[in-house]
Scaffold this active site. Structure first.
Site, PDB file in Angstrom:
ATOM      1  N   ASP A  42      23.583 -32.917  20.194  1.00  0.00           N
ATOM      2  CA  ASP A  42      24.039 -32.556  18.852  1.00  0.00           C
ATOM      3  C   ASP A  42      25.322 -33.282  18.429  1.00  0.00           C
ATOM      4  OD1 ASP A  42      22.249 -30.376  17.756  1.00  0.00           O
ATOM      5  OD2 ASP A  42      22.695 -29.529  19.728  1.00  0.00           O
ATOM      6  N   ASP A  74      31.851 -30.173  13.996  1.00  0.00           N
ATOM      7  CA  ASP A  74      32.063 -28.964  14.794  1.00  0.00           C
ATOM      8  C   ASP A  74      33.159 -29.029  15.855  1.00  0.00           C
ATOM      9  OD1 ASP A  74      30.210 -27.403  13.345  1.00  0.00           O
ATOM     10  OD2 ASP A  74      28.600 -28.549  14.287  1.00  0.00           O
ATOM     11  N   ARG A  88      29.073 -18.674  17.040  1.00  0.00           N
ATOM     12  CA  ARG A  88      29.794 -19.806  17.627  1.00  0.00           C
ATOM     13  C   ARG A  88      31.322 -19.655  17.571  1.00  0.00           C
ATOM     14  NH1 ARG A  88      26.321 -24.299  17.333  1.00  0.00           N
ATOM     15  NH2 ARG A  88      24.199 -23.540  17.587  1.00  0.00           N
ATOM     16  N   HIS A 112      26.391 -21.374  10.432  1.00  0.00           N
ATOM     17  CA  HIS A 112      27.807 -21.636  10.204  1.00  0.00           C
ATOM     18  C   HIS A 112      28.169 -21.219   8.777  1.00  0.00           C
ATOM     19  CE1 HIS A 112      27.662 -24.975  13.428  1.00  0.00           C
ATOM     20  NE2 HIS A 112      28.563 -24.114  13.849  1.00  0.00           N
ATOM     21  N   CYS A 166      28.096 -31.329   8.170  1.00  0.00           N
ATOM     22  CA  CYS A 166      28.175 -31.369   9.638  1.00  0.00           C
ATOM     23  C   CYS A 166      28.362 -32.765  10.192  1.00  0.00           C
ATOM     24  CB  CYS A 166      26.878 -30.850  10.257  1.00  0.00           C
ATOM     25  SG  CYS A 166      26.173 -29.458   9.433  1.00  0.00           S
TER      26      CYS A 166
HETATM   27  C1  CIR Z   1      23.836 -26.822  16.311  1.00  0.00           C
HETATM   28  O1  CIR Z   1      23.065 -25.872  16.366  1.00  0.00           O
HETATM   29  O2  CIR Z   1      24.986 -26.785  16.752  1.00  0.00           O
HETATM   30  C2  CIR Z   1      23.350 -28.109  15.681  1.00  0.00           C
HETATM   31  N1  CIR Z   1      21.956 -28.250  15.943  1.00  0.00           N
HETATM   32  C3  CIR Z   1      23.624 -28.113  14.187  1.00  0.00           C
HETATM   33  C4  CIR Z   1      25.080 -28.092  13.855  1.00  0.00           C
HETATM   34  C5  CIR Z   1      25.320 -28.047  12.408  1.00  0.00           C
HETATM   35  N2  CIR Z   1      26.687 -28.157  12.130  1.00  0.00           N
HETATM   36  C6  CIR Z   1      27.303 -27.547  11.136  1.00  0.00           C
HETATM   37  O3  CIR Z   1      26.699 -26.737  10.425  1.00  0.00           O
HETATM   38  N3  CIR Z   1      28.580 -27.818  10.975  1.00  0.00           N
END
Ligand code: CIR
Length: 257
Positions: free
Chosen positions: A62, A68, A135, A165, A252
């Site tokens: 990811d 993130d 998270r 998120h 993201c």
């Molecule tokens: C996750 O589940 O962490 C990744 N597949 C997607 C992250 C998405 N990020 C975000 O919304 N900032």
């Protein structure tokens, strides 16, 4: 307000093993994801920012979602402590990129038992809304609040019920304009903004990004595109279908500052 810099990371082949809720079914097609990432970079480059492109990191499926592991503000950079175990190590890999822009004493860290992911943090000027999610935990939010206060900035918590998120469902477009979907439509936290409601069938497109008076909107969401244009913004669209399969969106995939 202006963003000067953007950091992105190229998707790795292991992307196909990224975390997914299954909300948008299917496995990402890697070649297609690469092309979409190229288009994402082109769109950003049209918004007057310089772009740092980090190489793919196969250890972290990811890792294309660079938003993130770090939160970058105008005054400091905060390396987060991602709550998803398979993503936690990404925090070590984003530091070098951040060091190009911030001296060591302006780089802060969220530490265990606190967890926090940048996707849960929405910046509105000097105030930051932070989603308490699967998270991002209470201790992570406490540490974030303390760090921001040190730099004269504030923070408030928003409880999440449905989305991954915070920014999955609500995004600030500057000029008091906010895109809100689902559980965020009627949240008292956002009462004072000029809210644009995102219809349920286009909920994914609540995740648009403002970059220097242009708003980038995911491709294939005509109602949202029109609403954003009606707010007076120039728009660009980028197809993110392969990242959507992993619950990832436009915000993201970059750090903007
Ligand atoms: C996750 O589940 O962490 C990744 N597949 C997607 C992250 C998405 N990020 C975000 O919304 N900032």
């Amino acid at each position: 307000k202006k963003f000067n810099h953007v950091i992105v990371r190229r998707p790795c082949r292991a992307l196909v093993e990224g975390i997914t809720s299954g909300l948008y079914p299917g496995k990402p097609d890697y070649e297609k994801a690469l092309r979409q990432h190229d288009d994402y970079i082109s769109a950003l480059s049209r918004c007057g920012v310089d772009i740092t492109i980090l190489p793919p990191d196969e250890r972290y499926p990811d890792s294309v979602f660079v938003e993130d592991p770090a939160l970058i503000t105008s005054k400091c950079a905060i390396i987060t402590n991602p709550g998803a175990p398979s993503r936690n190590g990404e925090k070590e890999e984003i530091i070098d990129a951040v060091r190009k822009f911030f001296p060591e004493d302006k780089i802060e860290h969220i530490t265990a038992p606190g967890t926090l992911e940048g996707g849960d943090v929405m910046m509105v000027g000097d105030h930051f809304y932070v989603g308490r999610s699967a998270r991002t935990n209470e201790e992570g939010i406490r540490q974030l609040t303390e760090i921001l206060a040190k730099y004269g900035m504030t923070c408030s918590e928003v409880k999440l019920e449905e989305v991954l998120h915070l920014k999955t469902g609500v995004n600030y477009l500057e000029d008091n304009n906010m895109l809100v979907s689902g559980e965020f439509v009627n949240k008292p936290d956002f009462e004072k903004y000029n809210k644009t409601e995102i219809p349920e069938d286009e909920a994914y497109a609540a995740n648009c990004i403002w970059v220097n008076d242009t708003v980038i909107v995911p491709e294939g969401y005509p109602t949202v595109l029109k609403k954003v244009q009606d707010l007076g913004y120039k728009t660009l669209t980028v197809d993110t279908s392969e990242f959507r399969k992993l619950d990832g969106g436009l915000s993201c995939m970059s750090l903007r500052f």
